[in-house]
Design a protein around this motif. Structure first.
Motif, mmCIF file in Angstrom:
data_model
loop_
_atom_site.group_PDB
_atom_site.id
_atom_site.type_symbol
_atom_site.label_atom_id
_atom_site.label_comp_id
_atom_site.label_asym_id
_atom_site.label_seq_id
_atom_site.Cartn_x
_atom_site.Cartn_y
_atom_site.Cartn_z
ATOM 1 N N GLU A 222 10.052 -10.173 9.396
ATOM 2 C CA GLU A 222 11.207 -9.364 8.863
ATOM 3 C C GLU A 222 12.573 -9.748 8.978
ATOM 4 O O GLU A 222 13.598 -9.637 8.067
ATOM 5 N N LYS A 223 12.765 -10.174 10.176
ATOM 6 C CA LYS A 223 14.317 -10.736 10.330
ATOM 7 C C LYS A 223 14.795 -11.747 9.621
ATOM 8 O O LYS A 223 15.726 -12.018 9.258
ATOM 9 N N ALA A 224 13.708 -12.617 9.363
ATOM 10 C CA ALA A 224 13.915 -13.798 8.559
ATOM 11 C C ALA A 224 14.116 -13.533 7.104
ATOM 12 O O ALA A 224 14.589 -14.456 6.414
ATOM 13 N N ARG A 225 13.537 -12.420 6.736
ATOM 14 C CA ARG A 225 13.918 -11.826 5.401
ATOM 15 C C ARG A 225 15.402 -11.193 5.114
ATOM 16 O O ARG A 225 15.572 -10.710 4.154
ATOM 17 N N GLY A 226 15.860 -11.177 6.313
ATOM 18 C CA GLY A 226 17.400 -10.370 6.316
ATOM 19 C C GLY A 226 17.331 -8.977 6.939
ATOM 20 O O GLY A 226 18.427 -8.396 6.780
#
Length: 426
Positions: A222-226
């Motif tokens: 989720e972090k990698a998706r912003g």
């Protein structure tokens, strides 16, 4: 509920879409077959023959249920498992749990590095100590330097190395009717050694470090998706949860398939020829040469080295997640090193101590096997905490795991308690 960004649903074509769905579940499943697992399964096959093949059928659904519950906790709460446990347990309990996990994982890292180095030495003739240092430094550098997406991609490709064990098993030409009989007609443990082996298999298959890694990787995705805040990550709709169930199911199936073929290979070669004692991974490779051929032993060696690179960041990283989430420090593979000093410091310390352990008199095979037993004893206590979180309607935002999943994980918990107690009574 709002759809999170970056869903694989936009990927065209069923095959591309399927592979796009594979992520944390596949990597976690593959990491389960680390050198510790490989050695544990090899010992099971060498000492007990095909009598433990049935355990792969048992551990597949159990592992899938546990890992999906951990994935669900990460997806729904938007935070790692330890953060969720912090709301159900005293901090002192989490610290003790973290210390036990760090100790078991560090021993595992050292034994994994030793096993990888021994095999690399056998293939190249270069001293094993050089490979221990090379592998240790390379893994630390890659984990700190690369971003999460790059690390996840590398780990997914390294998972392919495990297919070496499937090929190796077919090269030894099994008597399939006898093999299937051993698979579907369980041979229940009757001795202390058999119970210890069963606990070791359970401990390396349903292992505490995988619980924490799985939930934390959901957060990393989720972090990698912003989605950088916990509030933006909370919740998951039915499609997202179903997609992760596929990912986790494939990872668990893959993990247990490899386990099955490692036990089968060593049972039909080492055990069949009276080789029941292994001191290190090099012994296993060398023993396979006259029994299964050079190609089979080479595949065994390549698989062990490849999965070591996959598993060691998982082992060291899971303990780092536990401690940093316990004290609410910045953590994550996408964080800058200076911002997440504690996270990267614990991860690095685990690997460095693992390197140091390889230069002691501890036998790698014994360390690998007994670290699996230690994980088997620790796992049911962690599972109790997972169940407490999974059953909490408020924490899980009315998206608790299904009743069947909770019953299944409850059975796993009780079963691992019973198996652990049996070691001291039988």
């Amino acid at each position: 509920m709002k759809k999170k960004s970056g869903s694989p649903e936009t990927t065209k074509g069923p095959v591309r879409r399927f592979f796009a769905l594979l992520g944390p579940g596949l990597v976690t499943g593959a990491a389960d077959d680390d050198p510790s697992g490989i050695v544990t399964y090899s010992i099971a096959g060498a000492q007990l023959g095909t009598s433990m093949l049935w355990t792969a059928l048992l551990t597949f659904p159990l592992m899938a249920a546990v890992q999906m519950m951990c994935a669900r906790i990460g997806m729904v709460t938007g935070e790692g498992l330890t953060t969720a446990l912090r709301k159900k347990m005293p901090k002192a309990v989490l610290v003790l749990m973290g210390l036990a996990l760090f100790a078991a994982n560090t021993v595992n890292v050292g034994a994994d590095l030793s096993g990888m180095a021994d095999v690399a030495n056998l293939l190249s003739g270069i001293p094993a100590a050089c490979f221990v240092l090379l592998f240790g430094v390379a893994i630390i550098f890659a984990t700190i330097w690369f971003k999460y997406n790059a690390i996840a991609s590398i780990l997914k490709w390294l998972a392919l190395s495990l297919f070496a064990y499937v090929i190796t098993a077919f090269l030894v030409r099994p008597d399939w009717p006898k093999v299937l009989t051993a698979t579907f007609l369980p041979s229940w443990p009757t001795s202390h050694a058999q119970w210890a082996t069963l606990v070791a298999i359970l401990g390396t298959t349903i292992s505490p470090y995988l619980f924490f890694w799985q939930s934390s990787q959901e957060v990393e995705v989720e972090k990698a998706r912003g989605q950088r805040t916990a509030a933006s990550r909370r919740g998951g709709n039915l499609q997202e949860l179903n997609e992760r169930a596929i990912d986790v199911g494939v990872g668990a199936f893959f993990s247990n398939l490899i386990m099955y073929f490692i036990i089968l290979t060593t049972a039909l070669t080492l055990h069949k020829n009276g080789i029941t004692h292994l001191d290190n991974s090099k012994d296993a490779v060398q023993a396979l040469v006259p029994l299964a051929g050079h190609f089979a032993s080479l595949l065994y060696a390549i698989g062990l080295i490849g999965v070591g690179f996959l598993a060691i960041p998982t082992l060291a990283g899971s303990a780092a997640y536990v401690f940093t989430e316990t004290f609410d420090f910045p953590q994550g593979l996408d964080e800058k090193m200076f911002r997440a000093r504690a996270f990267y410091g614990i991860l690095t310390l685990s690997i460095v101590l693992g390197v140091v352990l390889t230069f002691t008199s501890i036998k790698p095979m014994d360390a690998l096997f007994w670290s699996a037993v230690l994980n088997g004893l620790l796992a049911p206590f962690v599972l109790v905490g997972i169940l407490l979180v999974a059953c909490d309607t408020v924490l899980m935002r009315n998206q608790r795991s299904s009743l069947l999943a909770r019953i299944t994980v409850g059975v796993v918990t009780v079963g691992m308690f019973v198996a652990g107690i049996a070691i001291f009574l039988v």
